[in-house]
Design an enzyme around this catalytic site. Structure first.
Site, PDB file in Angstrom:
ATOM      1  N   GLU A 162       0.130   9.261  24.363  1.00 11.69           N
ATOM      2  CA  GLU A 162       0.007   9.765  22.985  1.00 11.69           C
ATOM      3  C   GLU A 162       1.127   9.206  22.097  1.00 11.69           C
ATOM      4  OE1 GLU A 162      -0.282  13.836  24.568  1.00 11.69           O
ATOM      5  OE2 GLU A 162      -1.980  14.078  23.201  1.00 11.69           O
TER       6      GLU A 162
ATOM      7  N   GLU B 239      -4.203  15.294  31.339  1.00 11.38           N
ATOM      8  CA  GLU B 239      -3.871  16.700  31.087  1.00 11.38           C
ATOM      9  C   GLU B 239      -4.862  17.686  31.701  1.00 11.38           C
ATOM     10  OE1 GLU B 239      -3.477  14.253  28.961  1.00 11.38           O
ATOM     11  OE2 GLU B 239      -1.719  14.546  27.714  1.00 11.38           O
TER      12      GLU B 239
HETATM   13  C1  3H9 Z   1       1.297  16.193  28.820  1.00 13.59           C
HETATM   14  O1  3H9 Z   1       1.769  15.106  28.685  1.00 13.59           O
HETATM   15  C2  3H9 Z   1       0.963  17.117  27.675  1.00 13.59           C
HETATM   16  C3  3H9 Z   1       0.863  16.422  26.366  1.00 13.59           C
HETATM   17  O2  3H9 Z   1      -0.447  15.978  26.123  1.00 13.59           O
HETATM   18  C4  3H9 Z   1       1.180  17.339  25.218  1.00 13.59           C
HETATM   19  C5  3H9 Z   1       2.532  17.903  25.141  1.00 13.59           C
HETATM   20  C6  3H9 Z   1       2.775  18.678  23.893  1.00 13.59           C
HETATM   21  N1  3H9 Z   1       7.222  15.927  34.146  1.00 13.59           N
HETATM   22  O3  3H9 Z   1       4.533  11.814  41.552  1.00 13.59           O
HETATM   23  P1  3H9 Z   1       5.884  11.279  41.964  1.00 13.59           P
HETATM   24  C7  3H9 Z   1       8.438  14.049  38.764  1.00 13.59           C
HETATM   25  S1  3H9 Z   1       1.012  16.832  30.365  1.00 13.59           S
HETATM   26  C8  3H9 Z   1       8.222  16.272  34.975  1.00 13.59           C
HETATM   27  O4  3H9 Z   1       6.382  11.685  43.280  1.00 13.59           O
HETATM   28  P2  3H9 Z   1       4.783   8.621  41.901  1.00 13.59           P
HETATM   29  C9  3H9 Z   1       7.805  14.533  40.059  1.00 13.59           C
HETATM   30  O5  3H9 Z   1       7.808  15.933  40.130  1.00 13.59           O
HETATM   31  C10 3H9 Z   1       1.662  15.598  31.457  1.00 13.59           C
HETATM   32  N2  3H9 Z   1       8.403  15.703  36.180  1.00 13.59           N
HETATM   33  O6  3H9 Z   1       5.946   9.689  41.841  1.00 13.59           O
HETATM   34  C11 3H9 Z   1       8.710  13.881  41.082  1.00 13.59           C
HETATM   35  O7  3H9 Z   1       9.876  14.667  41.197  1.00 13.59           O
HETATM   36  P3  3H9 Z   1      10.595  14.853  42.617  1.00 13.59           P
HETATM   37  C12 3H9 Z   1       0.724  14.487  31.652  1.00 13.59           C
HETATM   38  C13 3H9 Z   1       7.543  14.756  36.551  1.00 13.59           C
HETATM   39  O8  3H9 Z   1       5.413   7.310  41.688  1.00 13.59           O
HETATM   40  C14 3H9 Z   1       9.098  12.562  40.422  1.00 13.59           C
HETATM   41  O9  3H9 Z   1       8.836  12.733  39.024  1.00 13.59           O
HETATM   42  N3  3H9 Z   1       1.241  13.589  32.675  1.00 13.59           N
HETATM   43  C15 3H9 Z   1       6.473  14.360  35.731  1.00 13.59           C
HETATM   44  O10 3H9 Z   1       3.926   8.840  43.120  1.00 13.59           O
HETATM   45  C16 3H9 Z   1       8.294  11.382  40.915  1.00 13.59           C
HETATM   46  O11 3H9 Z   1       6.904  11.704  40.829  1.00 13.59           O
HETATM   47  C17 3H9 Z   1       0.916  13.711  33.968  1.00 13.59           C
HETATM   48  O12 3H9 Z   1       0.157  14.568  34.345  1.00 13.59           O
HETATM   49  C18 3H9 Z   1       6.325  14.980  34.482  1.00 13.59           C
HETATM   50  N4  3H9 Z   1       5.338  14.632  33.631  1.00 13.59           N
HETATM   51  O13 3H9 Z   1       3.830   8.918  40.660  1.00 13.59           O
HETATM   52  C19 3H9 Z   1       1.526  12.705  34.900  1.00 13.59           C
HETATM   53  N5  3H9 Z   1       5.768  13.387  36.370  1.00 13.59           N
HETATM   54  O14 3H9 Z   1      11.011  13.453  43.025  1.00 13.59           O
HETATM   55  C20 3H9 Z   1       2.111  13.387  36.097  1.00 13.59           C
HETATM   56  C21 3H9 Z   1       6.403  13.179  37.540  1.00 13.59           C
HETATM   57  O15 3H9 Z   1      11.704  15.788  42.326  1.00 13.59           O
HETATM   58  N6  3H9 Z   1       2.793  12.483  36.993  1.00 13.59           N
HETATM   59  N7  3H9 Z   1       7.458  14.010  37.653  1.00 13.59           N
HETATM   60  O16 3H9 Z   1       9.543  15.418  43.544  1.00 13.59           O
HETATM   61  C22 3H9 Z   1       2.138  11.644  37.824  1.00 13.59           C
HETATM   62  O17 3H9 Z   1       0.916  11.545  37.835  1.00 13.59           O
HETATM   63  C23 3H9 Z   1       2.965  10.847  38.785  1.00 13.59           C
HETATM   64  O18 3H9 Z   1       4.195  11.514  38.909  1.00 13.59           O
HETATM   65  C24 3H9 Z   1       3.260   9.381  38.371  1.00 13.59           C
HETATM   66  C25 3H9 Z   1       4.279   8.772  39.356  1.00 13.59           C
HETATM   67  C26 3H9 Z   1       1.927   8.599  38.434  1.00 13.59           C
HETATM   68  C27 3H9 Z   1       3.819   9.315  36.994  1.00 13.59           C
END
Ligand code: 3H9
Length: 694
Positions: free
Chosen positions: A103, A123
């Site tokens: 976004e 989301e």
């Molecule tokens: C949103 O954006 C709402 C908006 O539309 C509006 C807002 C107003 N936040 O998965 P990994 C941490 S909703 C905080 O193991 P990978 C995760 O917990 C969001 N922490 O790595 C982990 O911590 P730890 C929409 C986050 O390489 C570490 O990062 N976005 C977030 O296998 C590594 O993550 C999503 O839904 C976060 N957003 O995969 C994306 N993301 O090492 C969610 C990750 O302490 N994330 N962490 O366990 C993912 O899909 C995967 O993490 C990603 C990396 C593909 C990015």
């Protein structure tokens, strides 16, 4: 400082640096506001590049802030501020641009991405919708149909496809920063192209209703996708600012929903399971060369999971005929991966000629780093296999058993190296199911445990540590709630009603449809195995034995609880008389069960046994149970897992359900002491998810 502003010539550079995934925490949002102000005030800058340090562009809002009081500046305002700048900003994307991250990019005036960038709005998988302009800006760039697809499917769009769709302007060949700087140079001095000023595509109500009906069928019970469709189509009929206000209101509503809380619990729980104090900082052993013993469904599935992850596999069968059969099964599974587009045909050929072989001699495993045994579930057979492995495996090789309930300590005793022995419990089909229970026996060495977790990571599976007991985490809980379900059928419930009530609750499949899929012989053999330990008051599902004796083994014989003419399950009118006869033989007068009671009894049994599994250390924390049930047993993700569900329902209510059921059957229904203790202290199961020293 997670966001910095610098300048190179006439191009300003805004850099976000907030490891690990550049999530948009409050500090990043505030930093972006300040950087936008600095760029606006910098008369020497005529355009800017917005980029990220580290392995990825922004992967979204900071999910750990959700559920807490929101802190300013809010993300939509930050993006509006950047979009409103009167000098162009180029977003330079790499890694995964997800959610609020995408976004943010949509609010920039041009987008360029490294070729392997993936973009999406995931989301809905968190029970939310894009809440920082995604529902309004994306359709203005890619059109309505593509926007609805991207938002409701949560899929990640590869960079080239994103360029074809109009989501980004360019794919950078070569150095991303240099290409982004060049694009900024090109745009410098021109008025910024704001996405919000583009015309909105027309939205048709009929199209939205068709999509919502499809989504309701595919994802029953889930609300986020439905609200997302309404928000996209409803907002497009309005001026941009009003569309944004509508999006904000819908986002807030979803933020307050129990589904959002459950899905975010699932997200963090799936990551927390890998954090084990016992293996922190411990290096895993090598695992490039693997061996698999047994080429049945499970062994072949494990071999394929390893092959797809780039590992070398030697599969052992007892004779040439069985080895040829296993070779055929592996080839068929790989062919399936080719057909599903998961594997290139050339890669399949390479795997079969270089990385995979079968053999009938254990000596072929002499160089294997890790060997997984997947032979018949019998202690005697497993002991023989491990004794043989002990003779041939190189020192330091990890020796794993795929048993689903046998005592891994005893299996380890069959070797002279119990520290190298571990349980790796895969779920069928092993090349598809994401769960792996890593069963840690009394003497398993920490680096062997670390290797189990490293293997899961390599195979893109979710590993959960489990202790030794009959059935480990998942099957132990399953056999307990399955007993509660079978007791209801003995007492008068129809298996079809049970299946319907539980699929309406959200389970992927009902327990009797699952029995048919697994084969009724599996349950029958388990009951035979446990018959000697049976208590006189245990309720035996005699009807299941009758079906087995009639050769109704489930799908594979065309008939089990259901009939499978033409492949689809149909209720069988012959089942009711069979059940009536069984009840009459047992002297049971059947009674009716409401769907609500079916769910209450099933869930009470599941939660009760899960609490015992946590209390005795079989599972480290309640969240480990949730991850197992979500990924191996079809528990609805939007309910967060049985432990999260129990907290949301209230432990008091569950205790009173158990007390009520115990009044009828105090042999089966005993409240787990942990549940009573927590309820008495006004605590929740989630309170146990924090630190653990195990
Ligand atoms: C949103 O954006 C709402 C908006 O539309 C509006 C807002 C107003 N936040 O998965 P990994 C941490 S909703 C905080 O193991 P990978 C995760 O917990 C969001 N922490 O790595 C982990 O911590 P730890 C929409 C986050 O390489 C570490 O990062 N976005 C977030 O296998 C590594 O993550 C999503 O839904 C976060 N957003 O995969 C994306 N993301 O090492 C969610 C990750 O302490 N994330 N962490 O366990 C993912 O899909 C995967 O993490 C990603 C990396 C593909 C990015």
């Amino acid at each position: 400082m997670p966001v910095t502003y610098t300048r190179q010539g006439r191009i300003g550079i805004i850099t976000i640096d907030n490891p690990p995934v550049n999530a948009l925490s409050q500090a990043v949002r505030a930093g972006l506001m300040a950087a936008a102000d600095a760029f606006a005030a910098d008369d020497g800058a005529e355009a800017a590049v917005l980029c990220c340090a580290g392995r990825t562009w922004v992967a979204g809002a900071d999910i750990s802030e959700f559920g807490k009081p929101p802190a300013q500046p809010f993300l939509p305002e930050v993006i509006d501020r950047i979009e409103a700048l009167d000098k162009p900003v180029v977003a330079a994307l790499h890694g995964t641009a997800l959610g609020g991250g995408l976004e943010l990019a949509l609010g920039a005036h041009a987008r360029i991405a490294a070729p392997d960038t993936r973009m999406g709005l995931p989301e809905v998988t968190l029970g939310l919708l894009p809440g920082a302009g995604g529902t309004q800006r994306l359709p203005r760039l890619v059109g309505l149909e593509a926007a609805l697809d991207i938002i409701t499917s949560a899929r990640q769009v590869p960079a080239r496809q994103a360029a074809d769709l109009g989501m980004i302007d360019q794919v950078a060949d070569g150095d991303l920063t240099a290409a982004a700087m060049a694009l900024a140079e090109e745009l410098a001095g021109q008025p910024p192209r704001r996405t919000c000023d583009r015309p909105a595509p027309a939205a048709e109500d009929a199209q939205a209703e068709v999509l919502k009906a499809q989504l309701a069928r595919k994802l029953p019970g889930q609300i986020a996708q439905q609200v997302a469709v309404d928000t996209v189509t409803g907002g497009l009929a309005l001026p941009f600012a009003q569309g944004m206000a509508q999006e904000r209101a819908a986002f807030r509503r979803l933020m307050d929903s129990p589904q959002r809380a459950a899905l975010i619990h699932a997200f963090f729980a799936e990551r927390a399971v890998a954090h084990l104090p016992r293996i922190k900082g411990i290096a895993s052993r090598p695992l490039d060369r693997t061996g698999v013993i047994g080429g049945g469904t499970m062994g072949a599935g494990i071999a394929v999971a390893c092959l797809l992850a780039g590992l070398d596999v030697t599969l052992i069968e007892r004779d040439a005929e069985a080895a040829a059969k296993a070779q055929g099964t592996v080839e068929t599974l790989l062919e399936g991966a080719v057909k599903r587009g998961k594997l290139a045909a050339t890669r399949r050929d390479e795997i079969l000629s270089v990385a995979f072989r079968t053999d009938t001699d254990y000596a072929a495993l002499a160089q294997a780093d890790l060997i997984v045994e997947a032979v018949f579930e019998s202690m005697e057979v497993k002991e023989q296999v491990f004794a043989a492995l002990d003779r041939v495996a190189k020192p330091g090789a990890v020796l794993a058993t795929n048993t689903s309930y046998l005592n891994v300590n005893r299996i380890a005793d069959a070797t002279s190296r119990p520290a190298d022995v571990i349980g790796l419990h895969f779920f069928s089909p092993a090349h598809v199911m994401r769960l792996l229970e890593v069963v840690v026996a009394d003497r398993t060495a920490p680096e062997v445990v670390a290797t189990g977790f490293a293997l899961a990571k390599r195979l893109k599976k979710i590993a959960v540590r489990a202790g030794v007991c009959d059935g480990f985490i998942g099957n132990r809980i399953l056999s307990h709630y399955r007993a509660a379900v079978d007791a209801m059928v003995l007492d008068g419930a129809s298996p079809y009603q049970v299946d319907r009530a539980l699929t309406d609750f959200g389970f992927a499949m009902g327990p009797y449809a699952v029995s048919d899929l697994a084969g009724l012989d599996i349950g029958y053999l388990t009951r035979q195995r446990k018959a000697a330990d049976r208590h006189p008051r245990d309720r035996v599902p005699v009807f299941a034995d009758r079906l087995y004796e009639l050769g109704r083994l489930g799908r594979k014989s065309g008939r089990g609880y259901y009939r499978y003419e033409g492949g689809t399950p149909q209720e069988d009118p012959e089942l009711a008389p069979l059940l009536d006869q069984v009840r009459a033989d047992l002297g049971i007068s059947p009674r009716n069960f409401s769907d609500e009671e079916i769910v209450a009894r099933t869930m009470a049994a599941m939660v009760n046994e899960a609490a015992r599994v946590v209390a005795d250390g079989t599972a480290l924390r309640p969240l480990d149970v949730d991850v197992v049930m979500l990924n191996g047993y079809g528990f609805p993700r939007w309910r967060g897992g049985p432990m999260h569900w129990a907290d949301a329902r209230g432990l008091d209510r569950i205790l009173s359900d158990i007390d009520r059921f115990a009044a009828e059957d105090d042999h089966f229904w005993h409240t787990a002491p942990l549940l009573r203790e927590l309820a008495a202290q006004g605590r929740s199961l989630a309170d146990l998810n924090g630190g653990t020293s195990a």
